[in-house]
Design an enzyme around this catalytic site. Structure first.
Site, mmCIF file in Angstrom:
data_model
loop_
_atom_site.group_PDB
_atom_site.id
_atom_site.type_symbol
_atom_site.label_atom_id
_atom_site.label_comp_id
_atom_site.label_asym_id
_atom_site.label_seq_id
_atom_site.Cartn_x
_atom_site.Cartn_y
_atom_site.Cartn_z
ATOM 1 N N CYS A 181 -16.311 -6.368 -20.226
ATOM 2 C CA CYS A 181 -16.958 -5.072 -20.001
ATOM 3 C C CYS A 181 -16.143 -3.923 -20.573
ATOM 4 C CB CYS A 181 -17.152 -4.792 -18.534
ATOM 5 S SG CYS A 181 -17.351 -6.163 -17.467
ATOM 6 N N THR A 191 -20.135 -23.166 -22.710
ATOM 7 C CA THR A 191 -19.842 -22.585 -24.028
ATOM 8 C C THR A 191 -20.325 -21.158 -24.198
ATOM 9 O OG1 THR A 191 -21.842 -23.593 -24.917
ATOM 10 C CG2 THR A 191 -19.798 -24.817 -25.169
#
Length: 188
Positions: free
Chosen positions: A93, A163
């Site tokens: 973020c 993944t």
């Protein structure tokens, strides 16, 4: 079929679960367990783990969270995380703030490094290693060291594929012009 350079053989349980941060976590369990993984609420039940080996393909949020939860549930289990990325725990973020020059040093985005997981949780982490094939019959994962090209084979009792996702580029007018980028990982 292929999934992020990992050969996944059909016919086994697979789930795609939408997680926070719009990431997709791919889980493939080749055994009798049927847990549900969510980035913030992992429910993993790994029974009779002594002498067992859990291999997790993928690091960052999903893979490292799964590894930490598996360690809490199974203190004796051998756990190995394989990821082609260099960094395994970072503040995704915060990446726009780095690009926007609010955060000046990209290292401030790093949260944990592999030695932390080894020393604190006895979890082996192989960065810059790419899983290239999964053999579900022999329960082996073939891994390529991206630094020196060496191929390795890992036997597993449990396998988790975490993944992540790939950026989606919408078909908008001008999308193929220069200076248009995607942002998913710290390397981007």
């Amino acid at each position: 079929h292929k999934l992020n350079s990992i050969l996944v053989l059909p016919g086994k349980l697979s789930r795609i679960i939408k997680c926070k941060f719009f990431a997709l976590v791919y889980l493939y369990f080749f055994d009798k367990i049927n847990p549900l993984l969510h980035i913030y609420n992992i429910k993993v039940s790994i029974m009779a783990s002594e002498g067992k080996h859990l291999v997790i393909i993928g690091g960052v949020a999903a893979g490292m969270k799964a590894a930490a939860k598996a360690r809490r549930e199974s203190p004796a289990m051998k756990i190995t995380v394989v990821t082609d990325e260099q960094y395994i725990s970072y503040a995704g973020c915060g990446m726009p703030y780095f690009i926007g020059d609010i955060i000046k040093d990209s290292k401030k985005l790093l949260v944990r490094e592999p030695p932390y997981f080894k020393n604190m949780h006895n979890i082996g982490v192989l960065t810059r290693h790419q899983a290239t094939a999964v053999d579900i019959k022999s329960k082996q994962v073939k891994v390529k060291n991206l630094e020196n090209g060496q191929d390795l084979i890992f036997n597993y009792d449990k396998l988790i594929l975490a993944t992540g996702a790939q950026p989606i580029v919408p078909p908008l007018p001008g999308i193929s012009l220069g200076n248009i980028f995607t942002l998913r990982t710290i390397n981007d």
